[in-house]
Design a protein around this motif. Structure first.
Motif, PDB file in Angstrom:
ATOM      1  N   TRP A 324      -0.488 -13.733  18.388  1.00 50.83           N
ATOM      2  CA  TRP A 324      -0.660 -14.986  17.656  1.00 50.83           C
ATOM      3  C   TRP A 324       0.462 -15.056  16.702  1.00 50.83           C
ATOM      4  N   ARG A 325       1.367 -13.785  16.354  1.00 48.73           N
ATOM      5  CA  ARG A 325       2.568 -13.851  15.535  1.00 48.73           C
ATOM      6  C   ARG A 325       3.588 -13.267  16.446  1.00 48.73           C
ATOM      7  N   GLY A 326       3.686 -13.772  17.545  1.00 51.82           N
ATOM      8  CA  GLY A 326       4.649 -13.476  18.632  1.00 51.82           C
ATOM      9  C   GLY A 326       6.149 -14.115  18.090  1.00 51.82           C
ATOM     10  N   SER A 327       6.134 -15.288  17.301  1.00 60.41           N
ATOM     11  CA  SER A 327       7.424 -16.009  17.267  1.00 60.41           C
ATOM     12  C   SER A 327       7.669 -15.838  15.552  1.00 60.41           C
ATOM     13  N   ALA A 328       6.801 -15.393  14.686  1.00 56.86           N
ATOM     14  CA  ALA A 328       7.316 -15.580  13.389  1.00 56.86           C
ATOM     15  C   ALA A 328       5.949 -14.751  12.680  1.00 56.86           C
ATOM     16  N   CYS A 329       6.282 -14.106  11.634  1.00 53.84           N
ATOM     17  CA  CYS A 329       5.409 -13.297  10.743  1.00 53.84           C
ATOM     18  C   CYS A 329       5.872 -13.697   9.286  1.00 53.84           C
ATOM     19  N   TYR A 330       5.224 -14.232   8.588  1.00 54.14           N
ATOM     20  CA  TYR A 330       5.862 -14.835   7.321  1.00 54.14           C
ATOM     21  C   TYR A 330       4.809 -15.197   6.393  1.00 54.14           C
ATOM     22  N   ALA A 331       5.362 -15.623   4.868  1.00 58.77           N
ATOM     23  CA  ALA A 331       4.355 -16.247   4.088  1.00 58.77           C
ATOM     24  C   ALA A 331       2.997 -15.654   3.640  1.00 58.77           C
ATOM     25  N   PRO A 332       3.495 -14.270   3.064  1.00 60.29           N
ATOM     26  CA  PRO A 332       2.273 -13.350   2.523  1.00 60.29           C
ATOM     27  C   PRO A 332       1.649 -14.228   1.066  1.00 60.29           C
ATOM     28  N   ARG A 333       0.195 -14.008   1.062  1.00 59.63           N
ATOM     29  CA  ARG A 333      -0.279 -14.149  -0.171  1.00 59.63           C
ATOM     30  C   ARG A 333      -1.227 -12.993  -0.537  1.00 59.63           C
ATOM     31  N   VAL A 334      -0.885 -12.435  -1.398  1.00 57.68           N
ATOM     32  CA  VAL A 334      -1.637 -10.972  -1.905  1.00 57.68           C
ATOM     33  C   VAL A 334      -2.440 -11.217  -3.089  1.00 57.68           C
ATOM     34  N   LEU A 335      -3.621 -10.851  -3.315  1.00 61.82           N
ATOM     35  CA  LEU A 335      -4.655 -10.775  -4.343  1.00 61.82           C
ATOM     36  C   LEU A 335      -5.098  -9.529  -4.561  1.00 61.82           C
ATOM     37  N   TYR A 336      -4.915  -8.880  -5.912  1.00 59.22           N
ATOM     38  CA  TYR A 336      -5.443  -7.921  -6.595  1.00 59.22           C
ATOM     39  C   TYR A 336      -6.769  -7.967  -7.284  1.00 59.22           C
ATOM     40  N   SER A 337      -7.956  -7.301  -6.876  1.00 60.42           N
ATOM     41  CA  SER A 337      -8.854  -7.327  -7.601  1.00 60.42           C
ATOM     42  C   SER A 337      -9.465  -5.843  -8.234  1.00 60.42           C
ATOM     43  N   PRO A 338      -9.438  -5.763  -9.558  1.00 62.10           N
ATOM     44  CA  PRO A 338     -10.039  -4.433 -10.143  1.00 62.10           C
ATOM     45  C   PRO A 338     -11.282  -4.095  -9.715  1.00 62.10           C
ATOM     46  N   ALA A 339     -12.313  -5.052  -9.496  1.00 58.90           N
ATOM     47  CA  ALA A 339     -13.591  -5.124  -9.053  1.00 58.90           C
ATOM     48  C   ALA A 339     -13.747  -4.890  -7.691  1.00 58.90           C
ATOM     49  N   LYS A 340     -12.729  -4.649  -6.694  1.00 59.72           N
ATOM     50  CA  LYS A 340     -12.695  -4.925  -5.431  1.00 59.72           C
ATOM     51  C   LYS A 340     -13.473  -5.950  -4.744  1.00 59.72           C
ATOM     52  N   PHE A 341     -13.312  -7.281  -5.358  1.00 61.11           N
ATOM     53  CA  PHE A 341     -13.610  -8.553  -4.978  1.00 61.11           C
ATOM     54  C   PHE A 341     -15.114  -8.546  -4.949  1.00 61.11           C
ATOM     55  N   ASN A 342     -15.652  -7.822  -5.894  1.00 61.14           N
ATOM     56  CA  ASN A 342     -17.176  -8.087  -6.414  1.00 61.14           C
ATOM     57  C   ASN A 342     -18.084  -8.117  -5.143  1.00 61.14           C
ATOM     58  N   GLY A 343     -17.799  -7.524  -3.970  1.00 67.60           N
ATOM     59  CA  GLY A 343     -18.834  -7.686  -2.818  1.00 67.60           C
ATOM     60  C   GLY A 343     -18.674  -8.876  -1.692  1.00 67.60           C
ATOM     61  N   PHE A 344     -17.533  -9.428  -2.125  1.00 67.78           N
ATOM     62  CA  PHE A 344     -17.299 -10.650  -1.170  1.00 67.78           C
ATOM     63  C   PHE A 344     -16.239 -10.238  -0.293  1.00 67.78           C
ATOM     64  N   GLY A 345     -16.776  -9.624   0.824  1.00 62.60           N
ATOM     65  CA  GLY A 345     -15.864  -9.274   2.005  1.00 62.60           C
ATOM     66  C   GLY A 345     -15.552  -7.666   1.656  1.00 62.60           C
ATOM     67  N   ASP A 346     -14.466  -7.423   2.298  1.00 66.21           N
ATOM     68  CA  ASP A 346     -14.114  -5.863   2.228  1.00 66.21           C
ATOM     69  C   ASP A 346     -14.015  -5.483   0.945  1.00 66.21           C
ATOM     70  N   SER A 347     -14.605  -4.268   0.501  1.00 68.19           N
ATOM     71  CA  SER A 347     -14.418  -3.703  -0.897  1.00 68.19           C
ATOM     72  C   SER A 347     -13.155  -2.873  -1.218  1.00 68.19           C
ATOM     73  N   VAL A 348     -12.160  -3.566  -1.350  1.00 76.79           N
ATOM     74  CA  VAL A 348     -10.917  -2.862  -1.456  1.00 76.79           C
ATOM     75  C   VAL A 348     -10.319  -3.635  -2.824  1.00 76.79           C
ATOM     76  N   HIS A 349      -9.040  -3.122  -3.351  1.00 79.85           N
ATOM     77  CA  HIS A 349      -8.460  -3.693  -4.589  1.00 79.85           C
ATOM     78  C   HIS A 349      -7.103  -4.655  -4.056  1.00 79.85           C
ATOM     79  N   TYR A 350      -6.862  -4.624  -2.788  1.00 76.94           N
ATOM     80  CA  TYR A 350      -5.513  -5.448  -2.567  1.00 76.94           C
ATOM     81  C   TYR A 350      -6.070  -5.928  -1.031  1.00 76.94           C
ATOM     82  N   LYS A 351      -5.670  -7.537  -1.122  1.00 73.30           N
ATOM     83  CA  LYS A 351      -6.042  -8.168   0.307  1.00 73.30           C
ATOM     84  C   LYS A 351      -4.728  -8.976   0.606  1.00 73.30           C
ATOM     85  N   MET A 352      -4.448  -9.315   1.733  1.00 74.29           N
ATOM     86  CA  MET A 352      -3.576 -10.184   1.909  1.00 74.29           C
ATOM     87  C   MET A 352      -3.676 -11.009   3.279  1.00 74.29           C
TER      88      MET A 352
END
Length: 464
Positions: A324-352
């Motif tokens: 699906w990214r065979g022609s281009a890979c670009y435009a990142p959007r990164v979020l940081y959460s000190p509370a690991k996104f409060n149980g909404f989805g993966d419990s991690v600090h950084y998501k892209m």
């Protein structure tokens, strides 16, 4: 769910250069305990959004554990995505950052003789539950109207970037161009890259980070059409002052993967006060669509250092032929959460979230950094055993008092449990070699994946 870990393997010929490069880079990054900023785990079922006629690309993402006061359907995540390359903004909602529901087309007033809001590009949206200092509107957006305005003769070159406000993130009002000469003679502003909001900033002083709004934006050199990132600051988000006279992060040299352009970017202030920047890069052959996503870091947000180009470094995400990214890979959007996104989805600090394209099909993918910590290992340590995977069963690192480091493979499992405070010992690098001995400086920084170090444990006290 726990995202899968990614392990790197490099041939013997690259091992020495790679390890030495890691040392120079990571020793410059403080404090001693930090989250690895480059070892992203791609979601295995990517893309998470691929919606036919909507052609989602160049996402802007906001997260609120209180679901934005029930705006637009009560989602913890909201996404504003550009429609292909022609413009227009669609709005999406999610409660895990992976499964997205279409919420509508962003709408706003069309200004006579200017442009139609439905053609807006490169949206950058901020949400503040306090209304950005007490106002009614909780959402603000900056976007490009597609017009390249030259900085020649003192013109208001920021005119190509527009700003609007919203109560719900879907219907926008108070549409106006920003002000400020944001490019010099022969340079053109071609859209916002990212906006950082700093409530409580004094809005005074010489540092851009002393103001409520800091913007990275795209500036094209009209002489060779290369694009880099410049920086401006503002007290109100409308009237802007350029910092310096050029790019704060520009394209690489002729031999680099990002020699053509450095474009869409995501700026994050880390919990230790440093700054991370994930950006799109290309060599000038892709029409501005990225060959991959790179990473740069800064202590002050003004002077940036890119990771070197190479298999373990930049680009940290790149084209994947036939996917699906065979022609281009670009435009990142990164979020940081000190509370690991409060149980909404993966419990991690950084998501892209980032854009991909295959032919004429646009889609958005997702990646995360699971707990991945680093600490300094003093030379003189007798040995360090790292559990590996597959043929790498075990990587053993040994140091001696003279600073020599030996890296070797072994099929013998370590004796005893992992050190207290570490759940596992999966080494950041797998090196396919035996008996490699290299010279090492006084301090070595080691990265572990999928390891939790409790806050009350001092990494320097860990005895391996």
């Amino acid at each position: 769910m726990r995202t899968p870990m990614r392990f790197h393997r490099i041939p013997l010929a690259l091992a020495l250069a790679t390890v030495l490069a890691l040392t120079m880079i990571f020793q410059a990054m403080m404090p001693a305990l930090a989250i690895d900023p480059i070892n992203w785990s791609d979601y295995p079922a990517n893309p998470v959004l691929a919606s036919g006629d909507h052609k989602p690309s160049r996402p802007s993402i906001a997260f609120d554990p209180n679901k934005f006061g029930a705006a637009i359907g009560g989602h913890a995540y909201l996404m504003w995505a550009q429609r292909g390359e022609e413009g227009g903004i669609t709005v999406w909602g999610s409660n895990d950052g992976i499964n997205w529901a279409f919420r509508g087309q962003a709408a706003g007033p069309a200004w006579p003789n200017q442009f139609d809001f439905s053609k807006a590009r490169s949206p950058r949206v901020l949400y503040d539950p306090g209304g950005f200092g007490g106002g009614a509107a909780k959402f603000k957006i900056w976007f490009w109207n597609g017009t390249e305005v030259d900085g020649q003769d003192g013109k208001e070159s920021g005119w190509g970037i527009w700003h609007a406000s919203s109560l719900d993130g879907l219907v926008w009002v108070a549409n106006q161009s920003i002000t400020g000469r944001l490019a010099g003679d022969g340079y053109r502003v071609v859209g916002p890259a990212d906006i950082l909001y700093q409530p409580g900033a004094p809005n005074s002083g010489a540092s851009p980070f002393g103001y409520s709004y800091v913007m990275l934006y795209l500036v094209k050199d009209a002489r060779d059409n290369r694009i880099g990132l410049s920086l401006a600051y503002s007290a109100n988000g409308v009237d802007w002052t350029r910092y310096g006279s050029g790019w704060v992060l520009g394209p690489g040299s002729a031999a680099e993967w990002d020699s053509g352009n450095v474009t869409s970017a995501s700026l994050v202030k880390n919990p230790d006060g440093t700054y991370g920047l994930w950006y799109s890069g290309d060599d000038g052959t892709t029409g501005g669509l990225g060959l991959g996503i790179g990473y740069a870091f800064s202590n002050d947000g003004l002077i940036w250092t890119k990771l070197p180009s190479g298999p373990l470094f930049n680009p940290i995400l790149k084209l994947s032929p036939g996917s699906w990214r065979g022609s281009a890979c670009y435009a990142p959007r990164v979020l940081y959460s000190p509370a690991k996104f409060n149980g909404f989805g993966d419990s991690v600090h950084y998501k892209m979230w980032y854009s991909g394209r295959s032919g004429g099909s646009y889609a958005i993918g997702y990646a995360s950094i699971g707990p991945s910590y680093a600490f300094y290992l003093p030379s003189g340590l007798n040995s360090l055993d790292c559990r590996g995977v597959g043929a790498d069963a075990l990587i053993s690192l040994s140091t001696s008092t003279d600073g020599t480091l030996a890296i070797s493979r072994s099929s013998i499992s370590p004796v005893g449990p992992p050190p207290a405070g570490l759940k596992s010992l999966n080494k950041f690098i797998s090196i396919e070699s035996t008996g490699l001995t290299i010279s090492w400086p006084a301090m070595l920084r080691i990265y572990y994946e999928d390891s939790e170090v409790p806050p009350d444990i001092d990494p320097a006290s860990l005895k391996l």
